[in-house]
Each structure stands twice: as C-alpha cells, then as structure tokens.
Write a protein that holds these residues in place. Structure first.
Motif, short mmCIF file in Angstrom:
data_model
loop_
_atom_site.label_atom_id
_atom_site.label_comp_id
_atom_site.label_asym_id
_atom_site.label_seq_id
_atom_site.Cartn_x
_atom_site.Cartn_y
_atom_site.Cartn_z
N UNK A 22 23.97 51.92 22.59
CA UNK A 22 23.93 50.58 22.00
C UNK A 22 25.12 49.74 22.46
N UNK A 23 26.29 50.35 22.56
CA UNK A 23 27.47 49.63 23.03
C UNK A 23 27.33 49.22 24.49
N UNK A 24 26.71 50.08 25.31
CA UNK A 24 26.46 49.74 26.71
C UNK A 24 25.48 48.57 26.81
N UNK A 25 24.43 48.58 25.96
CA UNK A 25 23.47 47.48 25.95
C UNK A 25 24.13 46.18 25.44
N UNK A 26 25.04 46.33 24.49
CA UNK A 26 25.75 45.16 23.95
C UNK A 26 26.54 44.47 25.06
N UNK A 27 27.22 45.26 25.88
CA UNK A 27 27.99 44.70 27.01
C UNK A 27 27.03 44.09 28.04
N UNK A 28 25.92 44.78 28.32
CA UNK A 28 24.96 44.31 29.31
C UNK A 28 24.39 42.94 28.92
N UNK A 29 24.07 42.74 27.64
CA UNK A 29 23.46 41.49 27.19
C UNK A 29 24.48 40.41 26.80
N UNK A 30 25.77 40.72 26.84
CA UNK A 30 26.78 39.77 26.37
C UNK A 30 26.82 38.47 27.18
N UNK A 31 26.37 38.47 28.41
CA UNK A 31 26.38 37.26 29.23
C UNK A 31 24.97 36.70 29.45
N UNK A 32 24.06 37.07 28.60
CA UNK A 32 22.67 36.64 28.71
C UNK A 32 22.31 35.70 27.55
N UNK A 33 21.08 35.28 27.51
CA UNK A 33 20.61 34.35 26.49
C UNK A 33 20.40 34.98 25.12
N UNK A 34 20.34 36.31 25.10
CA UNK A 34 20.25 37.02 23.83
C UNK A 34 21.38 38.05 23.78
N UNK A 35 21.85 38.32 22.57
CA UNK A 35 22.92 39.30 22.39
C UNK A 35 22.43 40.41 21.47
N UNK A 36 22.84 41.63 21.76
CA UNK A 36 22.59 42.74 20.87
C UNK A 36 23.77 42.82 19.91
N UNK A 37 23.50 42.71 18.61
CA UNK A 37 24.58 42.69 17.62
C UNK A 37 24.27 43.64 16.48
N UNK A 38 25.33 44.07 15.81
CA UNK A 38 25.18 44.93 14.63
C UNK A 38 25.54 44.11 13.40
N UNK A 39 24.62 44.07 12.45
CA UNK A 39 24.83 43.35 11.19
C UNK A 39 24.38 44.28 10.06
N UNK A 40 25.27 44.58 9.16
CA UNK A 40 24.90 45.42 8.03
C UNK A 40 24.38 46.77 8.46
#
Length: 194
Positions: A22-40
């Motif tokens: 999940x952290x690798x995907x978070x970095x991968x999507x950080x410069x894209x139009x959608x972001x992978x984020x953790x909430x609650x």
C-alpha cells in the motif's frame, strides 16, 4: 478497505506485506490525478487536491422571492423583533407560514424568542446573514423613507392615495381576506446560492 479486509481478499497474506504494498502504491500515485490515502484505518483512492475543483459541482441558483416575502422581510427588518400578527397587521393581509419558512431557509430571519403577552407569540428578527447579503453593517444602514422615495422604490400613486385617505379621515388597511401573492407574479430576483 482495511488492511485486514485486503488480507482476506488476498488469501491471508501477511498484514506487513500488505502495508508495504500500500505504501508503494501511495508513492506511485502521489504524482497522479488520484491519490491512495488512509483514512480511519481504511485505504481508498481520492481525487488529487489540485484537481478537486474541476470535479466539484457548484452552481449559483437564482431563486425568486415573492412580493409577499419581500414585504415580510422588510417589515421584520424595520420593526424587529416582530410577531406574525404584527406583520399581518402592518401588511393588512394574512401571511402564509411558507413565506416565513422561505426567509428562514435563506438564513435571513430567525426566531428571536416569544413576546411576553397572552399567547406568547413567536417573534422574528433578521440575522447577520441578512446584513451580509444586502451589504449592511447594521440595521441602522437600512434606507429611510426619503431615500426609498428618491430611489423610486415607493410608488407615488400609493403615497398620494395614502395622503388622500388620511386627509379624508378614512382608515382602510386593505382587504382582510386577501392572501399572499403567488411566487411567480410580482417577484424579484435575489442571489441565493445552494
């Protein structure tokens, strides 16, 4: 989805491995139009903050304020706090409850308590949003009769009729059985946004 739910879907994969992925995907999507984020403790994709304004659907909706609602608003502004019976006495016609509801929905009037008389009627007053919408610092900034007359907002025929009636000693306050005007005719544009 939570890490535990992802683990179940992935055949019991270790939670540490899932977090690392999940952290690798978070970095991968950080410069894209959608972001992978953790909430609650749940992970999901959301629109990137710099693009969110493009997807937001807001529009200004101009609604019409009926003549009756305009009159009621003016009475409340100039005579507050005022009860519904006092409003009807000034207008000379019955005021529909919906008229007050429209003004309360707009945030321009509020319940200001109850009058200390038999029956304890509800009294109404204007709100800070009313002052804000009409660009007033306080109620003292409301225009006086002379200013309204100079701006052409008072009908000279009505003024002449009123003076003639006062001169004749007649006290006619209008048709007691008249109802509020419909919202379509005699309405004014106001800038309500939703």
């Amino acid at each position: 989805m939570s890490v535990d739910a992802l683990s179940t879907h992935l055949g019991g994969l270790d939670n540490a491995a899932i977090r690392k992925g999940l952290q690798a995907l978070e970095v991968h999507y950080s410069k894209r139009g959608v972001h992978l984020v953790e909430r609650g403790k749940r992970w999901h994709f959301e629109t990137a903050p710099d693009l969110a304004h493009l997807l937001r659907r807001e529009r200004e909706q101009v609604r019409r304020l009926s003549r009756a609602a305009t009159e009621v608003l003016a009475i409340i502004a100039y005579h507050e706090p005022v009860s519904r019976a006092e409003i009807e006495s000034i207008r000379g016609v019955q005021t529909a409850k919906g008229t007050l509801d429209v003004l309360m929905e707009a945030g321009w009037i509020k319940l200001a308590g109850r009058r200390e008389v038999p029956g304890r009627p509800v009294i109404y007053a204007t709100t800070p949003e009313f002052l804000d919408h009409f660009g007033l610092t306080s109620r003292r900034d409301l225009p006086g009769m002379d200013e309204l007359r100079a701006a052409g907002l008072l009908d000279p025929v009505d003024d002449a009729l009123e003076e003639a009636m006062e001169g004749a000693g007649s006290d006619q306050s209008g048709d007691d059985n008249a109802q509020d005007e419909p919202m379509v005719d005699g309405s004014e544009d106001i800038g309500l946004t939703t």
